[in-house]
Design an enzyme around this catalytic site. Structure first.
Site, PDB file in Angstrom:
ATOM      1  N   LYS A  88      -1.414  -0.782  -6.487  1.00  0.00           N
ATOM      2  CA  LYS A  88      -1.683   0.104  -5.344  1.00  0.00           C
ATOM      3  C   LYS A  88      -0.729  -0.216  -4.199  1.00  0.00           C
ATOM      4  O   LYS A  88      -0.126   0.673  -3.607  1.00  0.00           O
ATOM      5  CB  LYS A  88      -3.118  -0.119  -4.882  1.00  0.00           C
ATOM      6  CG  LYS A  88      -3.454   0.473  -3.525  1.00  0.00           C
ATOM      7  CD  LYS A  88      -4.902   0.294  -3.142  1.00  0.00           C
ATOM      8  CE  LYS A  88      -5.211  -1.039  -2.564  1.00  0.00           C
ATOM      9  NZ  LYS A  88      -4.889  -1.223  -1.141  1.00  0.00           N
ATOM     10  N   ASN A  89      -0.567  -1.518  -3.899  1.00  0.00           N
ATOM     11  CA  ASN A  89       0.195  -1.903  -2.706  1.00  0.00           C
ATOM     12  C   ASN A  89       1.709  -1.861  -2.899  1.00  0.00           C
ATOM     13  O   ASN A  89       2.448  -2.148  -1.954  1.00  0.00           O
ATOM     14  CB  ASN A  89      -0.261  -3.283  -2.216  1.00  0.00           C
ATOM     15  CG  ASN A  89      -1.666  -3.221  -1.639  1.00  0.00           C
ATOM     16  OD1 ASN A  89      -2.216  -2.141  -1.431  1.00  0.00           O
ATOM     17  ND2 ASN A  89      -2.279  -4.374  -1.415  1.00  0.00           N
ATOM     18  N   CYS A 127     -10.601  -2.462  10.798  1.00  0.00           N
ATOM     19  CA  CYS A 127     -11.359  -2.199   9.569  1.00  0.00           C
ATOM     20  C   CYS A 127     -12.291  -3.394   9.379  1.00  0.00           C
ATOM     21  O   CYS A 127     -12.332  -4.311  10.187  1.00  0.00           O
ATOM     22  CB  CYS A 127     -10.428  -2.012   8.384  1.00  0.00           C
ATOM     23  SG  CYS A 127      -9.728  -3.545   7.811  1.00  0.00           S
ATOM     24  N   ARG A 170      -6.465  -5.843  12.783  1.00  0.00           N
ATOM     25  CA  ARG A 170      -5.295  -5.325  12.063  1.00  0.00           C
ATOM     26  C   ARG A 170      -4.395  -4.449  12.950  1.00  0.00           C
ATOM     27  O   ARG A 170      -4.190  -3.274  12.709  1.00  0.00           O
ATOM     28  CB  ARG A 170      -5.751  -4.586  10.819  1.00  0.00           C
ATOM     29  CG  ARG A 170      -6.588  -5.509   9.935  1.00  0.00           C
ATOM     30  CD  ARG A 170      -6.913  -4.948   8.610  1.00  0.00           C
ATOM     31  NE  ARG A 170      -5.741  -4.921   7.737  1.00  0.00           N
ATOM     32  CZ  ARG A 170      -5.789  -4.385   6.521  1.00  0.00           C
ATOM     33  NH1 ARG A 170      -6.899  -3.840   6.100  1.00  0.00           N
ATOM     34  NH2 ARG A 170      -4.715  -4.367   5.749  1.00  0.00           N
ATOM     35  N   ASP A 228      -6.122 -11.407  -0.933  1.00  0.00           N
ATOM     36  CA  ASP A 228      -6.806 -10.323  -1.653  1.00  0.00           C
ATOM     37  C   ASP A 228      -7.565 -10.829  -2.872  1.00  0.00           C
ATOM     38  O   ASP A 228      -8.252 -10.047  -3.524  1.00  0.00           O
ATOM     39  CB  ASP A 228      -5.801  -9.250  -2.096  1.00  0.00           C
ATOM     40  CG  ASP A 228      -5.263  -8.491  -0.899  1.00  0.00           C
ATOM     41  OD1 ASP A 228      -4.296  -7.733  -1.076  1.00  0.00           O
ATOM     42  OD2 ASP A 228      -5.792  -8.676   0.210  1.00  0.00           O
ATOM     43  N   ARG A 256     -11.085   2.692  -4.165  1.00  0.00           N
ATOM     44  CA  ARG A 256      -9.808   2.723  -3.441  1.00  0.00           C
ATOM     45  C   ARG A 256      -8.736   1.923  -4.172  1.00  0.00           C
ATOM     46  O   ARG A 256      -7.558   2.244  -4.077  1.00  0.00           O
ATOM     47  CB  ARG A 256      -9.980   2.135  -2.030  1.00  0.00           C
ATOM     48  CG  ARG A 256     -10.949   2.891  -1.168  1.00  0.00           C
ATOM     49  CD  ARG A 256     -10.922   2.380   0.240  1.00  0.00           C
ATOM     50  NE  ARG A 256      -9.546   2.321   0.746  1.00  0.00           N
ATOM     51  CZ  ARG A 256      -9.263   2.023   2.011  1.00  0.00           C
ATOM     52  NH1 ARG A 256     -10.226   1.741   2.859  1.00  0.00           N
ATOM     53  NH2 ARG A 256      -8.013   1.994   2.422  1.00  0.00           N
TER      54      ARG A 256
HETATM   55  C1  EPZ Z   1      -1.168  -5.734   3.316  1.00  0.00           C
HETATM   56  O1  EPZ Z   1      -1.859  -5.347   4.485  1.00  0.00           O
HETATM   57  C2  EPZ Z   1      -2.033  -5.258   2.149  1.00  0.00           C
HETATM   58  N1  EPZ Z   1      -2.152  -3.798   2.189  1.00  0.00           N
HETATM   59  C3  EPZ Z   1      -3.408  -5.916   2.223  1.00  0.00           C
HETATM   60  O2  EPZ Z   1      -4.127  -5.502   1.066  1.00  0.00           O
HETATM   61  C4  EPZ Z   1      -3.230  -7.427   2.181  1.00  0.00           C
HETATM   62  O3  EPZ Z   1      -4.497  -8.047   2.324  1.00  0.00           O
HETATM   63  C5  EPZ Z   1      -2.307  -7.874   3.324  1.00  0.00           C
HETATM   64  O4  EPZ Z   1      -1.049  -7.159   3.235  1.00  0.00           O
HETATM   65  C6  EPZ Z   1      -2.010  -9.361   3.278  1.00  0.00           C
HETATM   66  O5  EPZ Z   1      -1.430  -9.684   2.056  1.00  0.00           O
HETATM   67  C7  EPZ Z   1      -1.118  -3.049   1.745  1.00  0.00           C
HETATM   68  O6  EPZ Z   1      -0.096  -3.552   1.297  1.00  0.00           O
HETATM   69  C8  EPZ Z   1      -1.310  -1.557   1.785  1.00  0.00           C
HETATM   70  P1  EPZ Z   1      -0.300  -7.810   7.155  1.00  0.00           P
HETATM   71  P2  EPZ Z   1      -1.103  -5.430   5.916  1.00  0.00           P
HETATM   72  O7  EPZ Z   1       0.407  -6.898   8.088  1.00  0.00           O
HETATM   73  O8  EPZ Z   1       0.337  -5.170   5.754  1.00  0.00           O
HETATM   74  C9  EPZ Z   1      -1.650  -9.456  11.389  1.00  0.00           C
HETATM   75  C10 EPZ Z   1      -5.927  -4.632  -0.111  1.00  0.00           C
HETATM   76  O9  EPZ Z   1      -6.978  -5.195  -0.398  1.00  0.00           O
HETATM   77  N2  EPZ Z   1      -0.756  -8.428  11.933  1.00  0.00           N
HETATM   78  O10 EPZ Z   1       0.508  -8.666   6.236  1.00  0.00           O
HETATM   79  O11 EPZ Z   1      -1.890  -4.594   6.851  1.00  0.00           O
HETATM   80  C11 EPZ Z   1      -2.850  -8.838  10.685  1.00  0.00           C
HETATM   81  O12 EPZ Z   1      -3.873  -8.556  11.611  1.00  0.00           O
HETATM   82  C12 EPZ Z   1      -5.335  -4.738   1.269  1.00  0.00           C
HETATM   83  O13 EPZ Z   1      -5.236  -3.974  -0.953  1.00  0.00           O
HETATM   84  C13 EPZ Z   1      -0.569  -8.367  13.311  1.00  0.00           C
HETATM   85  O14 EPZ Z   1      -1.157  -9.130  14.077  1.00  0.00           O
HETATM   86  O15 EPZ Z   1      -1.310  -6.964   6.266  1.00  0.00           O
HETATM   87  C14 EPZ Z   1      -3.237  -9.918   9.700  1.00  0.00           C
HETATM   88  O16 EPZ Z   1      -4.040 -10.874  10.351  1.00  0.00           O
HETATM   89  C15 EPZ Z   1      -6.316  -5.371   2.230  1.00  0.00           C
HETATM   90  N3  EPZ Z   1       0.264  -7.409  13.807  1.00  0.00           N
HETATM   91  C16 EPZ Z   1      -1.902 -10.543   9.310  1.00  0.00           C
HETATM   92  O17 EPZ Z   1      -0.972 -10.165  10.345  1.00  0.00           O
HETATM   93  C17 EPZ Z   1       0.939  -6.525  12.988  1.00  0.00           C
HETATM   94  O18 EPZ Z   1       1.708  -5.690  13.509  1.00  0.00           O
HETATM   95  C18 EPZ Z   1      -1.361 -10.063   7.970  1.00  0.00           C
HETATM   96  O19 EPZ Z   1      -1.337  -8.677   8.023  1.00  0.00           O
HETATM   97  C19 EPZ Z   1       0.727  -6.606  11.598  1.00  0.00           C
HETATM   98  C20 EPZ Z   1      -0.112  -7.571  11.093  1.00  0.00           C
END
Ligand code: EPZ
Length: 420
Positions: A22-23, A117, A122, A306, A398
């Site tokens: 998916k990702n 969420c 996020r 995850d 999802r």
């Molecule tokens: C991706 O989310 C995945 N989703 C998530 O999978 C996964 O859990 C996550 O990466 C971590 O591996 C997709 O790829 C569609 P991040 P993403 O930006 O990109 C903080 C699932 O179950 N952050 O790496 O949204 C954030 O709050 C989903 O399939 C900021 O502060 O995750 C988090 O604490 C759930 N500012 C950390 O960084 C930003 O601008 C990691 O988030 C961006 C992120």
């Protein structure tokens, strides 16, 4: 709404085919916005989130068609809008992935802020900071990100305070059409990003540093449509490995990529699972007794956040106590309260959970709260005594293709029912 009903205690035996990731599919579908023409994507999983991003692209003027099992063609030749509405983005935060490609292709983008969420606030501040570094004017207005640039974006240097996965993906898709060279530092290097880089290079992008924390992108004037095969879903793979560990059995997972799960396979072997792996298969056997292991979630190649909820469910059945530290998201223990309803002995202390193993779970009614939490409830239900009912399983739909069919196909007593 539907629910899942599981009668626990049935070992799993047989084969499960792993679906596309998916990702990986989500950013690659967004990348088709970068250039007109027919792109072809293979091994695309049939998931609610995939249908959501395709619906979002359709509102922008993109046309797509399914031309075979897991195969879709997409064409963004006639874009009619640059706006991703709140109504769509609020259902899936990954919609934010259209920001970079729309800005690069059209010179502007209006994308709703995704909002929080279940697992955390996020924010997307890294995405916004990065686009500004590439010359975009970005303002936040009425809950929307309004980004614009006259002409092309300009290459620049972007440093990520945290290696954000979709932040890295958005920056890549913005930089590939920028004028000049962009250097992206402290980026995420999850395998799904590598799959996106392969697609962008197939489209004619010039990107160095795949699989490292530093990417150099030499912007080009235009890209061409391309085709790509989506990599196997490593989180789906890990979920089924853990399920066999919890309830026992002997299952072969096919069309997967074991090399993408270094941290999990290490932990599962220490816990006592018998794992055989080839280039594209796992054979996993649960041997009854389980040793507890400690987990700290990290960015790739560390232990994936995850899979945190799923391995927590496994540790309920292990001998001893397991310490699980969630370092990526601030609220990713929503599954604990539901696991407790099944009889688990788990204490949460801030970003850590302490799981006292040796519990015998008994089936109960529980509620899914987010995608991976629902997977942990399925695992616990498979191994609990009696019947477990999981409501709000739209969360599962999802991210897991045909989960009920795949588990029933290897001997689980599991079915989907209308939830009155
Ligand atoms: C991706 O989310 C995945 N989703 C998530 O999978 C996964 O859990 C996550 O990466 C971590 O591996 C997709 O790829 C569609 P991040 P993403 O930006 O990109 C903080 C699932 O179950 N952050 O790496 O949204 C954030 O709050 C989903 O399939 C900021 O502060 O995750 C988090 O604490 C759930 N500012 C950390 O960084 C930003 O601008 C990691 O988030 C961006 C992120």
């Amino acid at each position: 709404m539907d629910k899942i009903v599981i009668e626990g205690g049935h070992e799993l035996h047989g084969h499960i085919r792993i679906s596309g990731a998916k990702n990986a599919a989500l950013p690659i579908i967004a990348a088709t916005l970068l250039t007109p023409g027919w792109h072809t994507l293979y091994n695309v999983p049939d998931l609610h989130d995939i249908r959501t991003i395709l619906s979002l692209l359709a509102t922008l003027g993109v046309v797509w068609e399914k031309i075979g099992p897991g195969t879709i063609r997409i064409n963004s030749a006639d874009l009619v809008s640059c706006e991703a509405s709140y109504e769509l983005v609020k259902t899936m935060r990954a919609s934010v992935l259209v920001l970079g490609p729309l800005l690069a292709r059209m010179g502007r983008a209006r994308v709703s802020l995704p909002g929080g969420c279940a697992i955390g606030a996020r924010p997307i501040n890294f995405h916004i900071q990065g686009l500004k570094k590439l010359g975009a004017d970005v303002v936040l207005e009425q809950g929307y990100v309004e980004a614009a640039v006259s002409g092309r974006l300009s290459g620049g240097t972007v440093y990520f305070d945290f290696p954000s996965v979709t932040g890295t993906e958005n920056m890549l898709m913005a930089a590939v059409l920028a004028r000049g060279t962009s250097t992206l530092k402290n980026v995420a290097c999850e395998p799904e990003i590598g799959n996106l880089i392969d697609m962008l290079i197939a489209m004619g992008a010039e990107i160095e540093g795949r699989d490292t924390d530093r990417l150099v992108v030499h912007g080009v004037e235009r890209l061409n449509p391309a085709e790509i095969t989506i990599i196997p879903d490593r989180i789906e793979t890990g979920t089924y490995l853990i399920a066999v560990g919890a309830v026992g059995g002997d299952v072969t997972l096919t069309d997967c990529e074991p090399v993408l799960l270094p941290a999990l396979t290490e932990k599962l072997r220490i816990a006592g699972l018998e794992l055989q792996e080839g280039d594209n298969f796992f054979r996993v056997r649960g041997r009854g007794s389980l040793a507890s292991v400690d987990i700290k979630t990290m960015v790739y190649p560390g232990f994936p956040t995850d899979l945190q909820a799923q391995i927590m469910a496994l540790m309920i059945f292990a001998d001893g106590t397991s310490f699980i530290n969630e370092t990526i998201f601030e609220n990713r223990f929503m599954h604990v309260a539901e696991l407790r309803r099944l009889g688990a002995d788990i204490k949460v202390d801030g970003a850590s959970a302490i799981v006292r193993g040796g519990s015998r779970l008994t089936g109960a009614k529980v509620m899914a709260t987010d995608l991976r939490a629902s997977a942990s409830l399925v695992i616990a239900g498979l191994a609990a005594q009696g019947v477990t009912e999981i409501s709000r399983i739209y969360h599962l739909d999802r991210g897991y293709e045909n989960l009920v069919e795949k588990l029933a196909g290897v001997g689980a007593v599991i079915r989907r029912e209308k939830d009155e």
